[in-house]
Design an enzyme around this catalytic site. Structure first.
Site, mmCIF file in Angstrom:
data_model
loop_
_atom_site.group_PDB
_atom_site.id
_atom_site.type_symbol
_atom_site.label_atom_id
_atom_site.label_comp_id
_atom_site.label_asym_id
_atom_site.label_seq_id
_atom_site.Cartn_x
_atom_site.Cartn_y
_atom_site.Cartn_z
ATOM 1 C CD1 TRP A 16 7.593 0.462 2.833
ATOM 2 C CD2 TRP A 16 4.891 0.106 2.961
ATOM 3 N NE1 TRP A 16 6.550 1.376 3.116
ATOM 4 C CE2 TRP A 16 5.271 1.267 2.753
ATOM 5 C CE3 TRP A 16 3.349 -0.260 2.887
ATOM 6 C CZ2 TRP A 16 4.043 2.401 3.206
ATOM 7 C CZ3 TRP A 16 2.489 0.164 3.226
ATOM 8 C CH2 TRP A 16 2.491 1.581 3.076
ATOM 9 C CG ASP A 27 6.690 -3.746 -1.957
ATOM 10 O OD1 ASP A 27 6.613 -2.677 -4.036
ATOM 11 O OD2 ASP A 27 5.888 -3.315 -1.450
ATOM 12 C CE LYS A 79 5.739 5.444 -1.734
ATOM 13 N NZ LYS A 79 4.883 4.189 -1.548
HETATM 14 C C1 LIG Z 1 4.710 3.345 -0.391
HETATM 15 C C2 LIG Z 1 4.581 1.772 -0.683
HETATM 16 C C3 LIG Z 1 3.547 0.835 -0.298
HETATM 17 C C4 LIG Z 1 2.456 1.131 0.229
HETATM 18 O O1 LIG Z 1 1.674 1.473 -1.432
HETATM 19 P P1 LIG Z 1 -0.269 2.090 -1.312
HETATM 20 O O2 LIG Z 1 -0.194 2.108 -2.602
HETATM 21 O O3 LIG Z 1 0.010 3.788 -0.640
HETATM 22 O O4 LIG Z 1 -0.545 0.977 -0.711
HETATM 23 C C5 LIG Z 1 3.694 -0.735 -0.354
HETATM 24 N N1 LIG Z 1 4.999 -1.191 -0.201
HETATM 25 C C6 LIG Z 1 5.963 0.062 -0.210
HETATM 26 C C7 LIG Z 1 7.658 -0.104 -0.586
HETATM 27 C C8 LIG Z 1 5.786 1.919 -0.518
HETATM 28 O O5 LIG Z 1 7.341 2.435 -0.652
#
Ligand SMILES: *Cc1c(COP(=O)(O)O)cnc(C)c1O
Length: 361
Positions: A103, A172, A196
């Protein structure tokens, strides 16, 4: 009773059952409107109340200070990879990143489209098994970006970087939002895709300090400006109403549960159960992440061969322990135990792994 399994998928992930039940109850008749929340106007007072309640809940749970804006946006966390650069770049200043996995790499790739990126540390040299400790953040960086929990590799930051005071830290937190307390004041911006730890896919939460909203160049497309979404209360365009509604139900559940300190306590307990099984397996299960970098959310491990791993996944599935296969870029196994995974699910998995080891070693 409807059949429910223990869902260890990395995302979309398991949601609190009471949140789903509330949605089922509301589906045909939201707030006595005779419509579902998916049909009602987003300009109606019933919707505005719902949105305000979601806002108030996340502000309360995370103790978000008043000089921070909360935005509910479409496009996933992946759109925030580029929106971070678009909104926070500063002419002549490097955008700094620490690369801790898939990511982060994607975030770096998007920022490079907008300007000068400095990757000041990376754990790629050891298959992203650890969180780097040695790095220097430039005094003149536009911002520092990190990924707090690395969903694919199962590592997590346990000691936050401390950039110079005028370098905002951007995080993030897609896979560990409200999984542990954070001091929002320490960050310039936090973003997280909901699917998540917060709710379903389709909405992304952005928490940004107000003074940073002025950085964006005037000629930026409207939908890419955090400032426009802030000004319009996340309703510049039609917001993803159903995902926001679901986030509200799950935030309400976590508030009633007792807040983020209690969530963290439970998460630590859950993670320990699985790491203990791995550590006491005499190498039958090998943890992917280094011990000091282990994630409380995604427990990654490997076994002696692909065959034995797929056998383990198949047998787990038979016991309603679903989604244990590792990410395709890492291989092995991964148990995602986000906030909403009940401790009973983790215990059932630990018991299964212990028995599986006994009958296969
Ligand atoms: C799942 C995830 C993403 C991507 O998220 P989307 O909503 O599918 O764009 C980005 N960063 C992390 C840490 C993730 O676990």
């Amino acid at each position: 009773m409807t059949k429910r399994v223990y869902n260890f998928y990395a995302g979309p992930a398991t949601l609190p059952l009471p949140a789903l039940e509330k949605a089922k109850e509301d589906l045909l008749n939201f707030e006595n409107t005779g419509m579902s929340v998916m049909e009602i106007s987003h300009r109606s007072k019933e919707w505005q109340n719902e949105m305000d309640a979601a806002d108030a809940l996340i502000r309360d749970l995370m103790k978000i200070p008043n000089d921070y804006q909360v935005l509910w946006l479409g496009g996933g966390a992946s759109t925030q990879f580029l929106m971070t650069a678009v909104n926070l770049q500063v002419e002549g200043k490097p955008m700094e990143y620490i690369n801790t996995g898939g990511w982060s790499s994607k975030a770096i790739k998007e920022a490079k489209l907008y300007g000068n990126v400095n990757v000041i540390a990376s754990s790629e040299d050891d298959k992203f098994r650890y969180i780097p400790k040695d790095y220097n953040i430039s005094d003149n960086a536009a911002y520092l970006h990190i990924t707090s929990n690395n969903t694919l590799y199962g590592t997590e930051w346990h000691h936050w970087p401390t950039p110079p005071s005028d370098v905002p830290l951007v995080v993030d937190m897609s896979s560990d939002l409200i999984a542990r307390p954070v001091n929002v004041k320490d960050y310039g911006a936090i973003y997280a895709g909901a699917q998540k730890n917060l709710g379903p896919a389709g909405v992304t939460l952005v928490i940004v300090r107000e003074d940073l909203l002025n950085r964006v160049p005037e000629n930026t497309p409207s939908m890419l400006k955090w400032s426009i979404h802030a000004e319009k209360g996340s309703m510049y365009n039609t917001p993803p109403v159903f995902p926001i509604y679901m986030c509200k139900q799950s935030l309400q559940y976590w508030k009633d549960f007792g807040g983020v300190e209690k969530i963290e306590k439970l998460n630590r307990e859950k993670a320990k159960i699985l790491y203990d099984v791995i550590d006491q397996s005499d190498g039958f299960y090998k943890g992917h992440a280094r011990e000091d970098s282990r994630s409380l959310m995604n427990v990654t491990f490997t076994m002696a061969s692909d065959e034995i791993e797929s056998k383990c996944v198949t047998e787990g599935t038979k016991r309603d322990l679903i989604g244990l296969k590792g990410h395709r870029s890492v291989g092995g196994m991964r148990a995602s135990i986000y906030n909403a995974m009940p401790i009973e699910g983790v215990r059932a998995l630990a018991e299964f792994l212990t028995e599986f080891k006994e009958s296969n070693q």
